[in-house]
Motif scaffolding. Structure first.
Motif, short mmCIF file in Angstrom:
data_model
loop_
_atom_site.label_atom_id
_atom_site.label_comp_id
_atom_site.label_asym_id
_atom_site.label_seq_id
_atom_site.Cartn_x
_atom_site.Cartn_y
_atom_site.Cartn_z
N THR A 226 0.82 -1.21 0.00
CA THR A 226 0.00 0.00 0.00
C THR A 226 0.85 1.26 0.00
N VAL A 227 0.27 2.34 -0.51
CA VAL A 227 0.84 3.68 -0.41
C VAL A 227 -0.28 4.63 -0.02
N ARG A 228 -0.08 5.36 1.06
CA ARG A 228 -1.05 6.39 1.46
C ARG A 228 -0.39 7.75 1.33
N VAL A 229 -1.09 8.72 0.81
CA VAL A 229 -0.59 10.09 0.74
C VAL A 229 -1.13 10.86 1.94
N ALA A 230 -0.24 11.32 2.80
CA ALA A 230 -0.65 12.06 3.99
C ALA A 230 -1.06 13.48 3.60
N ARG A 231 -2.22 13.91 4.08
CA ARG A 231 -2.71 15.27 3.84
C ARG A 231 -2.77 16.08 5.14
N THR A 232 -2.92 15.39 6.27
CA THR A 232 -3.01 16.03 7.57
C THR A 232 -2.08 15.31 8.54
N ARG A 233 -1.92 15.89 9.72
CA ARG A 233 -1.08 15.24 10.72
C ARG A 233 -1.67 13.90 11.13
N ALA A 234 -2.97 13.81 11.19
CA ALA A 234 -3.60 12.54 11.57
C ALA A 234 -3.23 11.43 10.59
N ASP A 235 -3.00 11.79 9.33
CA ASP A 235 -2.63 10.78 8.34
C ASP A 235 -1.22 10.24 8.57
N CYS A 236 -0.44 10.93 9.42
CA CYS A 236 0.95 10.52 9.68
C CYS A 236 1.05 9.43 10.74
N ALA A 237 -0.06 9.05 11.32
CA ALA A 237 -0.04 7.95 12.29
C ALA A 237 0.19 6.65 11.53
N LEU A 238 1.32 6.03 11.79
CA LEU A 238 1.68 4.83 11.05
C LEU A 238 0.84 3.63 11.47
N ARG A 239 0.43 2.86 10.49
CA ARG A 239 -0.25 1.60 10.74
C ARG A 239 0.80 0.49 10.74
N PRO A 240 0.47 -0.67 11.25
CA PRO A 240 1.45 -1.77 11.27
C PRO A 240 2.05 -2.02 9.88
N GLY A 241 3.36 -2.08 9.82
CA GLY A 241 4.07 -2.35 8.57
C GLY A 241 4.37 -1.14 7.73
N GLU A 242 3.93 0.06 8.15
CA GLU A 242 4.14 1.26 7.34
C GLU A 242 5.42 1.98 7.73
N ALA A 243 5.96 2.75 6.77
CA ALA A 243 7.12 3.60 6.98
C ALA A 243 6.89 4.90 6.23
N PHE A 244 7.58 5.97 6.67
CA PHE A 244 7.44 7.26 6.02
C PHE A 244 8.22 7.29 4.71
N LEU A 245 7.69 8.03 3.75
CA LEU A 245 8.34 8.25 2.47
C LEU A 245 8.44 9.74 2.22
N GLY A 246 9.67 10.24 2.03
CA GLY A 246 9.87 11.64 1.67
C GLY A 246 10.11 11.73 0.17
N GLY A 247 11.34 12.05 -0.21
CA GLY A 247 11.66 12.07 -1.62
C GLY A 247 11.75 10.68 -2.21
N GLY A 248 12.24 9.72 -1.40
CA GLY A 248 12.30 8.34 -1.84
C GLY A 248 13.53 7.95 -2.61
N THR A 249 14.48 8.87 -2.80
CA THR A 249 15.64 8.55 -3.63
C THR A 249 16.50 7.45 -3.02
N PHE A 250 16.64 7.44 -1.70
CA PHE A 250 17.40 6.38 -1.06
C PHE A 250 16.56 5.09 -0.99
N LEU A 251 15.30 5.23 -0.66
CA LEU A 251 14.42 4.07 -0.56
C LEU A 251 14.40 3.29 -1.87
N TYR A 252 14.32 4.01 -2.99
CA TYR A 252 14.24 3.35 -4.28
C TYR A 252 15.57 2.74 -4.72
N SER A 253 16.65 3.07 -4.03
CA SER A 253 17.96 2.53 -4.41
C SER A 253 18.36 1.33 -3.57
N GLU A 254 17.54 1.01 -2.57
CA GLU A 254 17.87 -0.08 -1.65
C GLU A 254 16.69 -1.04 -1.52
N PRO A 255 16.94 -2.28 -1.12
CA PRO A 255 15.81 -3.19 -0.84
C PRO A 255 14.94 -2.64 0.28
#
Length: 307
Positions: free
Chosen positions: A17-46
């Motif tokens: 899944t991918v959720r786009v946060a619009r408010t602070r409440a959307d930033c509450a992580l659900r089990p298995g979730e992680a934050f995504l900013g620009g993603g340049t490092f995330l996309y370069s690593e497993p």
């Protein structure tokens, strides 16, 4: 490479899944979730084990940066390109003939610190300040930049509150940061006093376009001024704050009296006791230590010269 469904298909990330946060409440992580900013490092690593979903922070629409009476604020989602075009431009020479320093000359090292990452223009338009800081990598030059500027990090906590800590204390080891699960780096704040200070930047790498292996940043302090995040050293006239990064697992900051090269050597020698020197394919520990020493002495001479 912002997280859109099209990007995810092209990058073949093994997530659900991918959720786009619009408010602070959307930033509450659900089990298995992680934050995504620009993603340049995330996309370069497993993808890290256990991560099944991402929360895209770019949808929050935070203002990249602002300056007011309290100083400079840089959002965690501010891209490196926005940092250079905004605060970096404020720190550029005014171009007049008076020779008078500008009110933001402390930001003159922004462009150099971003360039130290040896990234392409495409990555610079996507990678974020918060992402670079939160990775906690020795070569993450945003650490050296903001420690030199005496910045503090504002962290959102999962309970809806927030806390602050010096950027100097944010990185606790190579790839380790003082962020608990669910905490989010909201912004960094640079005080007004640092914005107008003289700053310095020095860097070394094994190749001209290679990863930074040793970096020294710093700023001149007003007479009698100190820095809460600078560690031991005391206050007094003619002092400078020097910061070592890239060559060590954690940033090291110290106040040194202008021209006191003996004290500088003593401080650098103490690194062997306080965690040692970092080593990887981009430089041996001994070489990094030698380069850091040379760069630090150059920086001390430059900042101690006045003007």
């Amino acid at each position: 490479m912002r997280s859109t469904r099209g990007d995810l298909r092209s990058m073949d990330l093994d997530i659900d899944t991918v959720r786009v946060a619009r408010t602070r409440a959307d930033c509450a992580l659900r089990p298995g979730e992680a934050f995504l900013g620009g993603g340049t490092f995330l996309y370069s690593e497993p993808v890290r084990p256990g991560v099944t979903g991402l929360v895209d922070l770019m949808g929050l629409g935070w203002e990249p940066w602002s300056v007011d009476g309290s100083g400079l604020r840089v959002a965690g989602t501010c891209t490196l390109a926005e940092l250079v075009a905004g605060p970096g431009a404020l720190g550029a020479p005014a171009g007049d003939r008076s020779g008078a320093p500008g009110p933001y000359r402390g930001l003159g090292i922004v462009g150099e610190c971003v360039s130290a990452l040896s990234l392409s223009a495409k990555v610079a338009r996507t990678a974020t300040v918060g992402g670079n800081l939160a990775l906690g990598l020795p070569a993450g030059s945003m650490v050296g930049l903001f420690v030199a500027l005496d910045a503090r990090a504002v962290v959102w906590t999962p309970d809806g509150g927030s806390r602050e800590l010096p950027v100097a204390d944010l990185v606790t080891g190579a790839g380790r940061v003082d962020l608990a699960p669910g905490e989010l780096l909201r912004e960094v704040r640079v005080p007004c006093l640092a914005l107008g200070a003289r700053t310095v930047f020095r860097r070394a790498s094994l190749t001209p376009t290679g990863r930074t292996a040793a970096m020294v940043t710093g700023r001149a302090l007003p007479d009698g001024a100190g820095s809460d995040s600078a560690g031991p050293g005391g206050d007094g006239p003619g002092r400078v704050l020097l910061v070592m990064t890239a060559s060590t697992p954690v940033p090291h900051a110290q106040l040194v009296r202008a021209g006191d090269h003996d004290a500088l050597d003593h401080w650098i020698d103490s690194v062997d006791v306080a965690g040692g020197w970092y080593e990887d394919t981009h430089g041996t520990a001994d070489w990094r230590a030698a380069m850091t020493r040379r760069l630090a002495h150059e920086a001390l001479d430059e900042l101690g010269g006045g003007a």
